[in-house]
Design a protein around this motif. Structure first.
Motif, PDB file in Angstrom:
ATOM      1  N   LYS A 474       0.764  -1.698  -0.397  1.00  0.00           N
ATOM      2  CA  LYS A 474      -0.406   0.102   0.263  1.00  0.00           C
ATOM      3  C   LYS A 474       1.002   1.495  -0.344  1.00  0.00           C
ATOM      4  N   LYS A 475       2.350   1.354   0.550  1.00  0.00           N
ATOM      5  CA  LYS A 475       2.859   2.516   0.678  1.00  0.00           C
ATOM      6  C   LYS A 475       3.857   2.859  -1.152  1.00  0.00           C
ATOM      7  N   VAL A 476       3.263   1.977  -1.528  1.00  0.00           N
ATOM      8  CA  VAL A 476       3.912   2.216  -2.719  1.00  0.00           C
ATOM      9  C   VAL A 476       2.479   2.202  -3.483  1.00  0.00           C
ATOM     10  N   LYS A 477       2.992   4.324  -4.119  1.00  0.00           N
ATOM     11  CA  LYS A 477       1.919   4.943  -4.538  1.00  0.00           C
ATOM     12  C   LYS A 477       2.177   3.818  -6.478  1.00  0.00           C
ATOM     13  N   LEU A 478       0.539   3.316  -7.440  1.00  0.00           N
ATOM     14  CA  LEU A 478       0.540   2.963  -8.303  1.00  0.00           C
ATOM     15  C   LEU A 478      -0.152   3.358  -9.231  1.00  0.00           C
ATOM     16  N   SER A 479      -0.115   2.648 -10.032  1.00  0.00           N
ATOM     17  CA  SER A 479      -1.870   3.116 -10.991  1.00  0.00           C
ATOM     18  C   SER A 479      -1.431   3.036 -12.295  1.00  0.00           C
ATOM     19  N   PRO A 480      -1.051   0.790 -12.120  1.00  0.00           N
ATOM     20  CA  PRO A 480      -1.443   0.258 -13.757  1.00  0.00           C
ATOM     21  C   PRO A 480      -1.690   0.009 -14.631  1.00  0.00           C
ATOM     22  N   SER A 481      -1.988   0.052 -15.547  1.00  0.00           N
ATOM     23  CA  SER A 481      -3.174  -0.339 -16.788  1.00  0.00           C
ATOM     24  C   SER A 481      -3.088  -1.708 -17.390  1.00  0.00           C
ATOM     25  N   CYS A 482      -3.527  -2.471 -18.067  1.00  0.00           N
ATOM     26  CA  CYS A 482      -2.947  -3.411 -18.965  1.00  0.00           C
ATOM     27  C   CYS A 482      -3.696  -3.565 -20.440  1.00  0.00           C
ATOM     28  N   VAL A 483      -3.538  -4.447 -21.426  1.00  0.00           N
ATOM     29  CA  VAL A 483      -3.978  -4.320 -22.157  1.00  0.00           C
ATOM     30  C   VAL A 483      -3.607  -5.825 -22.783  1.00  0.00           C
ATOM     31  N   PHE A 484      -4.854  -6.565 -23.080  1.00  0.00           N
ATOM     32  CA  PHE A 484      -4.356  -8.346 -23.623  1.00  0.00           C
ATOM     33  C   PHE A 484      -4.497  -7.984 -24.698  1.00  0.00           C
ATOM     34  N   VAL A 485      -2.697  -9.173 -25.102  1.00  0.00           N
ATOM     35  CA  VAL A 485      -2.659  -9.249 -26.886  1.00  0.00           C
ATOM     36  C   VAL A 485      -2.952 -10.936 -26.730  1.00  0.00           C
ATOM     37  N   HIS A 486      -3.873 -11.308 -27.359  1.00  0.00           N
ATOM     38  CA  HIS A 486      -3.929 -12.825 -28.281  1.00  0.00           C
ATOM     39  C   HIS A 486      -3.304 -12.518 -29.745  1.00  0.00           C
ATOM     40  N   GLN A 487      -2.123 -13.521 -29.105  1.00  0.00           N
ATOM     41  CA  GLN A 487      -1.243 -13.214 -30.886  1.00  0.00           C
ATOM     42  C   GLN A 487      -1.686 -15.088 -31.215  1.00  0.00           C
ATOM     43  N   ASN A 488      -1.711 -15.150 -32.694  1.00  0.00           N
ATOM     44  CA  ASN A 488      -1.621 -16.376 -33.400  1.00  0.00           C
ATOM     45  C   ASN A 488      -3.263 -16.876 -33.681  1.00  0.00           C
ATOM     46  N   VAL A 530      -7.624  -1.781  -9.197  1.00  0.00           N
ATOM     47  CA  VAL A 530      -5.862  -2.401  -8.770  1.00  0.00           C
ATOM     48  C   VAL A 530      -5.621  -2.161 -10.440  1.00  0.00           C
ATOM     49  N   ILE A 531      -5.864  -2.888 -11.115  1.00  0.00           N
ATOM     50  CA  ILE A 531      -5.250  -2.055 -12.087  1.00  0.00           C
ATOM     51  C   ILE A 531      -6.907  -1.841 -13.534  1.00  0.00           C
ATOM     52  N   ALA A 532      -6.418  -0.692 -14.360  1.00  0.00           N
ATOM     53  CA  ALA A 532      -7.429  -0.110 -15.243  1.00  0.00           C
ATOM     54  C   ALA A 532      -6.923  -1.169 -16.132  1.00  0.00           C
ATOM     55  N   PHE A 533      -8.188  -1.625 -16.575  1.00  0.00           N
ATOM     56  CA  PHE A 533      -8.491  -3.154 -17.757  1.00  0.00           C
ATOM     57  C   PHE A 533      -9.752  -2.602 -17.541  1.00  0.00           C
ATOM     58  N   ASP A 534     -10.467  -2.610 -19.282  1.00  0.00           N
ATOM     59  CA  ASP A 534     -11.488  -2.047 -20.201  1.00  0.00           C
ATOM     60  C   ASP A 534     -11.512  -3.915 -20.849  1.00  0.00           C
ATOM     61  N   VAL A 535     -12.729  -4.644 -20.664  1.00  0.00           N
ATOM     62  CA  VAL A 535     -12.227  -5.714 -21.195  1.00  0.00           C
ATOM     63  C   VAL A 535     -13.300  -6.083 -21.992  1.00  0.00           C
ATOM     64  N   GLN A 536     -13.830  -5.042 -23.104  1.00  0.00           N
ATOM     65  CA  GLN A 536     -14.777  -4.384 -24.319  1.00  0.00           C
ATOM     66  C   GLN A 536     -13.760  -3.749 -25.239  1.00  0.00           C
ATOM     67  N   LYS A 537     -12.632  -3.366 -24.838  1.00  0.00           N
ATOM     68  CA  LYS A 537     -11.928  -2.256 -25.254  1.00  0.00           C
ATOM     69  C   LYS A 537     -10.278  -2.743 -25.447  1.00  0.00           C
ATOM     70  N   ASP A 538      -9.739  -3.339 -24.401  1.00  0.00           N
ATOM     71  CA  ASP A 538      -8.252  -4.033 -24.365  1.00  0.00           C
ATOM     72  C   ASP A 538      -8.258  -4.811 -23.750  1.00  0.00           C
ATOM     73  N   VAL A 539      -8.797  -5.569 -25.130  1.00  0.00           N
ATOM     74  CA  VAL A 539      -8.198  -7.450 -25.705  1.00  0.00           C
ATOM     75  C   VAL A 539      -8.166  -6.897 -26.991  1.00  0.00           C
ATOM     76  N   LYS A 540      -7.429  -7.590 -28.200  1.00  0.00           N
ATOM     77  CA  LYS A 540      -6.682  -7.321 -29.202  1.00  0.00           C
ATOM     78  C   LYS A 540      -6.533  -8.689 -29.595  1.00  0.00           C
ATOM     79  N   TYR A 541      -6.871  -8.995 -30.972  1.00  0.00           N
ATOM     80  CA  TYR A 541      -6.012 -10.195 -31.653  1.00  0.00           C
ATOM     81  C   TYR A 541      -5.550 -10.047 -32.647  1.00  0.00           C
ATOM     82  N   PHE A 542      -3.874 -10.968 -32.999  1.00  0.00           N
ATOM     83  CA  PHE A 542      -2.833 -10.709 -33.084  1.00  0.00           C
ATOM     84  C   PHE A 542      -3.411 -12.262 -35.544  1.00  0.00           C
TER      85      PHE A 542
END
Length: 842
Positions: A474-488, A530-542
Motif C-alpha cells: 500500500k505504501k508504493v503509489k502505483l496506477s498500472p493498466s493493461c491490454v491483453f494481446v492474443h497472438q496467433n 487495482v489495474i485499469a482494464f476494460d474488457v470491451q476495449k483492451d483485448v486485441k487479437y493478432f
C-alpha cells in the motif's frame, strides 16, 4: 542442430542467367523453386512492377533455401540460389564470376537456333565440368539429359508448376553427387569484387569486431585467462557430445542404468553450461557489480577520478543511443538498485529530467513478446525459441518530431521481460514468475499481457497474485493498466466469438480481486480498481507472424497491420498521461523493489484462491496443534503430584507416546478427513504431505520437550529433598560463621561500602555451597528476567538487616551483648536459610 552466420555457411549454389531477350520471367521461375507463396525475387509480374528496368541490370541477388526437416521440403539441404538480373550477355564480368563460384548453372534462352549470340556462351558452358540446365522458352519438351549432368527443359505452353517440379527433380539429382561448395564470405577476398562498407558482410564483421573488443575488456577486467576460455570451449564440446550420446540411447529405448547415468551427466552439464554462457549482458552486469562494490565502500580515491565512477556514464551513453540495458539480473532475479539508480541519474544529466511513458510486456515463454516490441518500435530485443530473454531490459524510444507536440512526455521507456513458466526454472517458477510479474506490472504505466492463442487461462493465476501483491504494498503509489494481446489467432471474427470468454475472464478477475481485498482488508471491488482494464476495449487479437511453416515461410502482412493498429491504440491511450519524470521513475524502482523484497508470503502461491485456502489450512493446523498441546498439558499436570511425592523418579518417552497416542490418532484422522473431504481438496492435496510431516514432527518435539521439563522437575525435587536433609547441618554451619562474621564486621559498622563488599564475598560463597547439587538452568538471561531480579532485592534486604544488627551490637553495653549474643546470629541464619531455599526451588 548447428547454427552459424549465413555468410559463413558452405552450401551448393545454383545460379540462373538469362541470355538475350526472353518472354518468360526467370525470377518468377526461381520463386517457384524457393517459396511458391512469397516473391523472394522481384520480377516483371509483381504488383507495382514495370516493363522497363533502370537499376537492376547486372545486379546479382542471392537467397537461401532452408529445409524444415519435413517430408514436403522442396530440397533436403540448404541451397543458395543466385539470380543475375538483366541480360548476362552484357554483364560478362558478373557472369564469369558466378560461373566460377556456382555448383550448378541454369541458363534461360529464347531458343537454341544457330547464329544466335547465346549459342557461343552455351557451348562453353556445355563443355565445362559444371552441371548445366538449359531452359528453352520456345520449346515444349520435357526434361532431357543430353549427357551426364547436362540437361535441357522446355517452357512453351507448359504450366509453371510442372516446370518447377521437373526443375526441382533435376537440381536434387545433381546435388546428390559431389559438388563444390559456395561460401559468401570468400567473395570479400576476391580481387574482382569491390566490397561496399554497408554490405551485410562488413556489418557482421564490424559487429564481430566490437564484440571482440568488449570481450577483451572483460578479460582485462576479470583477468580471464586463456586456459579458462579453453575450458569453456571444451565444456561446450563435451556438452554437445554427451547430448548426442544421450539422444542415441533414447532412440534405442534403453532404460538401463547406463541411460540414467548419461541423463544425469547431461543434466549436470546443462546446469554448468548455463552458468558458463557469456554474452554482452554479462559485461554490463560485471560493470554494475564492480560499481556497486566500490560505491558501497564509500572510499573516494585520492587525486583523479577513479575509472569505476565512469561506468554509469558509459552505460547511459549506450542507453541514449538505443541500446537495451538490463534492469533485472536474469540469472539471479535481482535488481541492482545502486547501479540502476546511478545509470538513470547519468541519463538525466545528459538528457535532462525528461518525462517518459513506461510500456512493459508480460507473457509466457515463446509467446512473441520481444518480436512484437521489435516490430512495433524497430527495436532489437533478442528473439529465438526457448528462453532468449532473461530478466528485464529497458530501452528508450524517442517520440518523433512530428508527434512530439501531441503528447506530454518525451520518450517511451519499453521494458521487455523474460517469459513466464520457463522450463529452465522448473521447481522455482512460481516464486520467480510472481515476483517478475508484479515488478513489471507495477513499474509500467501500461502493460501488454501477451497470450499465445485465444485462451487467457495461463495468465489468470499470475494476474491474481499481482493484484494481491499490489494491495499488500500500500505504501508504493502505483496506477498500472493493461491490454491483453492474443497472438496467433487466425479467425477474423475471434473478437465477436470470444465475447463469452471475455465475460468469464472479467468475472474471474473480479471475483479474485474481491477475495484478495477481503484477505488484505482493502476497499477494491473489482480487478479494474487495482489495474485499469476494460474488457470491451483492451483485448486485441493478432494474426500469426508467419504465412506457413518456417524457415521459408514469409512474414504475414496481417501481423504487421495488427502491430501498427496496437501501436496506434497504445499512443491514443498514452495521450492523456503526463508521463513520469525519470527521477520519479528511479525512485519508483527503488520503492517497488524494496516492497517486493519485504513481501515473502504471497509470491509462493499460484493464485488468490490458493492463498485463501492455505490460510484456512493454517487455522486448522493451529487447532490441531492446540489439541495436542492441551492433552500433553493434562498429562504433565497428572505427573507433577507423583514427582512431588517422590513416586516418580524417571519419565520414559514410550510412556508419554502411549498417553498421547489416542489424541494424536484423532488429530491425524481429522487432518486426513480435512484434506480428503474439503471442497478445495484438489488444491489442498499439494500441501498434504508437508502438513502430515509437520504434525508428526510437532508431536515428537512436544513429547521430547515435556520429557526434558519433567526430568528437570525430578532433578530439582531430588535436590530439594537433599537440602531438607542438610538444612540442620547448614544451620549449624551458618550459626558458627555468623558469629565470626558479626565479630569481624563489628568495627566496620560505619563503613557501608566495606560492609557490603565483605557481605558479598560471604554471600556468594554460601550460595555456591547450597546450590552445588542443583542442575543449572539453561537459556535464561538473568538480566532480562524480573523474577530472578528479585534475588537482588533479597540480597539488599539481607545487607540492610546485617548493617542494622551490627549497629545495634555496637551501641549495646558489653554485658547486654553477652545476654543476646545468639539473637543476631539466629536472625542471620534464618534469613540466609530462607534465601537459599528460594534459590534452590527456583
Amino acid at each position: 542442430m548447428k547454427s552459424m552466420p549465413i555468410y559463413k555457411a558452405e552450401t551448393p549454389m545454383v545460379s540462373f542467367f538469362r541470355l538475350g531477350s526472353v518472354s518468360s520471367s526467370k525470377s518468377q521461375l526461381m520463386n517457384a523453386l524457393i517459396n511458391d507463396r512469397h516473391h523472394t525475387f522481384f520480377h516483371r509480374n509483381c504488383p507495382g512492377s514495370t516493363k522497363s528496368r533502370y537499376l537492376m541490370d547486372g545486379v546479382a541477388e542471392i537467397a537461401w533455401y532452408c529445409p524444415a526437416g519435413k517430408p514436403n521440403d522442396f530440397f533436403t539441404d540448404c541451397i543458395a540460389f543466385c539470380n543475375l538480373h538483366g541480360d548476362s550477355l552484357k554483364t560478362i564480368k558478373q557472369r564469369e564470376l558466378l560461373t566460377e563460384k556456382s555448383s550448378v548453372i541454369a541458363v534461360l534462352v529464347e531458343s537454341l537456333e544457330k547464329g544466335q549470340e547465346s549459342i557461343e556462351v552455351i557451348s562453353e558452358l556445355y563443355k565445362s565440368p559444371k552441371p548445366l540446365i538449359i531452359l528453352i522458352a520456345d520449346n515444349g519438351c520435357s526434361a532431357v539429359e543430353m549427357k551426364p549432368q547436362k540437361y535441357k527443359l522446355g517452357l512453351k505452353e507448359r504450366s509453371q508448376s510442372d516446370v518447377s517440379e521437373e526443375l526441382k527433380d533435376i537440381i536434387q539429382t545433381i546435388l546428390s553427387g559431389a559438388l563444390t561448395a559456395f561460401q559468401l564470405e570468400t567473395l570479400a577476398s576476391d580481387p574482382r569484387v569491390t566490397a561496399d562498407e554497408d554490405t551485410e558482410v562488413d556489418i557482421e564483421k564490424e559487429r564481430s569486431q566490437k564484440i571482440q573488443q568488449l570481450i577483451e575488456l572483460r578479460q582485462k577486467q576479470c583477468d580471464l585467462s586463456n586456459s579458462e576460455l579453453m575450458i569453456f570451449l571444451q565444456f561446450s564440446k563435451s556438452m554437445i557430445t554427451n547430448g548426442q550420446k544421450s539422444l542415441e540411447l533414447k532412440k534405442k529405448h534403453d532404460k538401463s542404468a547406463n541411460f540414467n547415468l548419461k541423463q544425469d551427466d547431461l543434466n549436470q552439464l546443462s546446469k554448468k553450461l548455463q552458468s558458463a554462457t557469456f554474452g554482452l549482458e554479462h559485461i554490463f552486469r560485471e560493470m554494475g557489480q564492480i560499481y556497486e562494490a566500490h560505491k558501497s565502500l564509500e572510499k573516494p580515491s585520492p587525486g583523479q577520478q577513479a575509472e569505476w565512477t565512469k561506468y554509469p556514464e558509459l552505460a547511459a551513453d549506450l542507453m541514449i543511443k538505443g541500446h537495451p540495458m538490463e534492469l533485472m539480473d536474469g540469472d539471479a532475479g535481482h535488481v541492482p538498485l545502486i547501479w540502476v539508480s546511478s545509470l538513470i541519474q547519468e541519463v538525466i544529466k545528459k538528457l535532462g529530467d525528461q518525462r517518459v511513458f513506461v510500456l512493459s510486456v508480460l507473457g509466457v515463454q515463446s509467446s512473441g513478446k520481444s518480436t512484437m516490441l521489435n516490430a512495433m518500435f524497430g527495436l532489437q530485443f533478442a528473439v529465438s525459441a526457448g528462453r532468449c530473454t532473461k530478466g528485464a531490459y529497458m530501452q528508450l524510444v524517442k517520440l518523433s518530431d512530428e508527434i512530439q507536440n501531441d503528447y506530454k512526455f518525451d520518450y517511451i521507456l519499453v521494458v521487455d521481460t523474460e517469459g513466464l513458466r520457463a522450463l529452465e526454472l522448473a521447481g522455482n517458477a512460481t516464486l520467480h514468475d510472481n515476483e517478475l510479474a508484479t515488478f513489471v506490472v507495477g513499474l509500467g504505466n501500461m502493460t501488454l499481457i501477451n497470450i499465445f492463442g485465444e485462451n487467457p487461462a495461463e495468465m489468470q493465476d499470475v494476474l491474481q497474485i499481482v493484484v494481491q501483491a499490489l494491495m499488500r504494498m500500500k505504501k508504493v503509489k502505483l496506477s498500472p493498466s493493461c491490454v491483453f494481446v492474443h497472438q496467433n489467432v487466425t479467425d477474423i471474427a475471434a473478437a465477436e466469438k470470444n465475447m463469452d470468454g471475455k465475460r468469464r475472464l472479467q468475472e474471474t478477475l473480479d471475483k479474485m480481486a474481491q477475495l484478495a481485498a477481503k484477505e488484505e482488508v482493502c476497499d477494491a471491488e473489482c480487478f479494474s480498481d487495482v489495474i485499469a482494464f476494460d474488457v470491451q476495449k483492451d483485448v486485441k487479437y493478432f494474426a500469426q507472424l508467419w504465412e506457413g511453416s518456417p524457415p521459408m515461410a514469409p512474414p504475414n502482412p496481417g501481423y504487421s497491420e495488427s502491430v501498427q493498429e496496437l501501436k496506434t491504440i497504445i499512443l491514443s491511450k498514452a495521450k492523456p498521461f503526463d508521463g513520469i519524470l525519470l527521477s520519479h521513475f528511479n525512485a519508483k524502482i527503488q520503492d517497488l523493489w524494496n516492497a517486493l523484497m519485504n513481501e515473502n508470503f504471497v509470491f509462493s502461491f499460484k493464485n488468490t484462491q490458493e492463498i485463501a485456502v492455505y490460510r484456512k489450512l493454517e487455522v486448522e493446523y493451529g487447532n490441531w496443534t492446540w489439541t495436542l498441546r492441551s492433552e500433553m498439558l493434562n498429562i504433565e499436570n497428572q505427573l507433577y503430584p507423583k514427582i512431588e511425592k517422590g513416586q516418580l523418579d524417571k519419565v520414559e518417552l514410550s510412556y508419554l507416546y502411549k498417553e498421547i497416542s489416542k489424541t494424536y490418532k484423532a488429530v491425524t484422522d481429522s487432518l486426513g478427513a480435512y484434506f480428503d473431504n474439503d471442497k478445495d481438496k484438489e488444491m489442498l492435496v499439494q500441501w498434504k504431505g508437508r502438513f502430515e510431516n509437520k504434525i508428526k514432527e510437532f508431536n515428537e518435539e512436544l513429547v521430547r520437550a515435556v520429557k526434558r521439563k519433567l526430568e528437570d522437575v525430578i532433578q530439582q525435587n531430588t535436590a530439594r529433598i537433599k537440602l531438607e536433609k542438610k538444612k540442620t547441618e547448614f544451620q549449624n554451619q551458618l550459626f558458627q560463621k555468623s558469629k565470626e562474621l558479626a565479630t569481624i564486621l563489628k568495627s566496620l559498622a560505619e563503613d557501608e561500602e566495606e560492609l557490603k563488599e565483605q557481605f558479598n564475598t560471604v554471600w556468594i560463597h554460601w550460595v555456591k555451597e547450597l546450590t552445588s547439587d542443583a542442575k543449572p538452568i539453561e537459556d535464561i538471561h538473568l538480566e532480562e528476567d524480573d523474577d530472578i531480579k528479585n534475588f537482588d532485592f533479597l540480597k539488599e534486604e539481607m545487607e540492610k538487616g546485617l548493617k542494622i544488627i551490627t549497629v545495634e551490637m555496637n551501641s549495646l553495653p558489653l554485658e547486654k551483648v553477652k545476654e543476646c549474643r545468639q539473637k543476631p546470629e539466629q536472625i542471620l541464619i534464618d534469613q540466609l536459610c530462607n534465601c537459599c531455599w528460594v534459590i534452590v526451588m527456583s
